[in-house]
Design an enzyme around this catalytic site. Structure first.
Site, PDB file in Angstrom:
ATOM      1  N   TYR A  36       0.748  -1.098   0.320  1.00 31.47           N
ATOM      2  CA  TYR A  36      -0.089   0.305  -0.082  1.00 31.47           C
ATOM      3  C   TYR A  36       0.465   1.307  -0.521  1.00 31.47           C
ATOM      4  CZ  TYR A  36      -3.482  -3.496   1.116  1.00 31.47           C
ATOM      5  OH  TYR A  36      -4.500  -4.829   1.461  1.00 31.47           O
ATOM      6  N   PRO A 184     -15.637  -5.693   2.044  1.00 31.11           N
ATOM      7  CA  PRO A 184     -17.153  -6.191   2.524  1.00 31.11           C
ATOM      8  C   PRO A 184     -18.270  -5.467   2.122  1.00 31.11           C
ATOM      9  CG  PRO A 184     -15.848  -5.204   4.486  1.00 31.11           C
ATOM     10  CD  PRO A 184     -14.366  -5.163   3.667  1.00 31.11           C
ATOM     11  N   PHE A 189     -18.991   0.099  -3.549  1.00 31.62           N
ATOM     12  CA  PHE A 189     -19.884  -0.180  -4.942  1.00 31.62           C
ATOM     13  C   PHE A 189     -21.490  -0.194  -3.701  1.00 31.62           C
ATOM     14  CE2 PHE A 189     -22.882  -1.512  -8.719  1.00 31.62           C
ATOM     15  CZ  PHE A 189     -22.561  -1.120  -9.037  1.00 31.62           C
TER      16      PHE A 189
END
Length: 305
Positions: A36, A184, A189
């Site tokens: 990351y 999750p 979305f």
């Protein structure tokens, strides 16, 4: 992840505030990774928890190899890379040990026994408390666990991604291994707040198969189901989606990614949401109707090692 990469420009200040708010609320499982940023996210997380280290369970991940400009050029599960990654993570996080250390992606070129053996050495040395795997197949999990106890497996899991239910989750239950679902909320979305057309070029979702083109339009209709059930319960779609994941068992500990303290507060509300049989019946249909792979082809090839 989103604090430093993948979802647009870095959000270090608001992300740090989100981490602090999470800890205040009793959300103490903090997950990061070498990739990351790369590297930068561990520095941000380390700084955010510096004065509260004893309050958190800190997880990070390793398993990639990098080019001269820190671009990812493949996976590397070798013992040498494990040792390199661990020392770097400890330094960037500013800690003397990591609570849960995952192999981020399984390297098909290195026997999992060798990789886990190297990770176990870190446990013996006191630099790591527990070890885990990410996106590993059921056979790999069995072989890894036979080499050294695996504490947790991290894989994508949500209302629209349920692949692990077929083989992985039964093995985890059998062996007593915890499950950590990432994304999750379906990378945002499922919250119903994402306008795919407005995503920037530095947001990887812009070209993600589930977000792009006709797939995105079809999948957007599925979010209406989430909205409908959430409205009936008097909660937000995000709280509903998280409540569904939390309902899968006490050994399931989802990690949601956010860069805003107010989203942390909203997501924490999922803990009080109770779903009924009718809710499950409506929500369980979403996964079978979702269109598009969850990653682009290059990343799909790294799954279920």
């Amino acid at each position: 992840m989103g604090i430093s990469s993948a979802y647009g420009p870095p959000s270090e200040d608001s992300g740090t505030a989100a981490i602090h708010r999470a800890i205040d609320l009793g959300i103490t499982f903090i997950d990061t990774a070498e990739i990351y940023g790369p590297l930068r996210n561990e520095e941000v997380v380390g700084a955010a928890i510096r004065d509260r280290r004893d309050e958190v369970q800190l997880a990070t991940k390793w398993g990639f190899k990098f080019g001269e400009n820190m671009q990812r050029i493949g996976v590397d599960g070798s013992p040498a890379n494990a040792r390199r990654a661990l020392e770097g993570s400890l330094k960037r996080l500013g800690v003397d040990h990591i609570d849960l250390w995952y192999q981020h992606r399984v390297d098909p070129g290195v026997p999992i026994e060798e990789t886990v053996g190297a990770m176990a050495e870190a446990v013996t040395a006191g630099k790591v408390r527990h070890i885990g795997l990410s996106e590993a197949s059921a056979p790999t999990i069995r072989r890894a666990h036979a080499t050294h106890p695996i504490t947790a497996v991290q894989s994508e899991y949500s209302l629209w991604t349920r692949d692990v239910e077929h083989e992985v989750l039964p093995v985890l239950q059998e062996l007593g291994i915890g499950f950590v679902p990432y994304s999750p909320l379906g990378r945002g979305f499922l919250t119903g707040t994402i306008d795919v057309k407005s995503l920037g070029n530095d947001d990887f979702r812009k070209t993600n198969p589930r977000f792009a083109g006709e797939n995105g339009e079809r999948n957007a209709r599925l979010v209406e189901i989430v909205r409908e059930v959430a409205a009936a319960r008097g909660v937000t779609p995000a709280q509903l989606a998280l409540a569904w994941v939390l309902s899968r068992g006490e050994h399931v500990v989802p990690i949601f990614g956010t860069t805003k303290a107010e989203r942390v507060e909203e997501n924490a509300g999922a803990l009080t949401v109770q779903l009924g049989p009718g809710d499950f019946e409506k929500l369980d249909a979403i996964a079978d109707r979702t269109t598009g792979d969850r990653y682009a082809p290059a990343m799909m090839s790294l799954l279920n090692g």
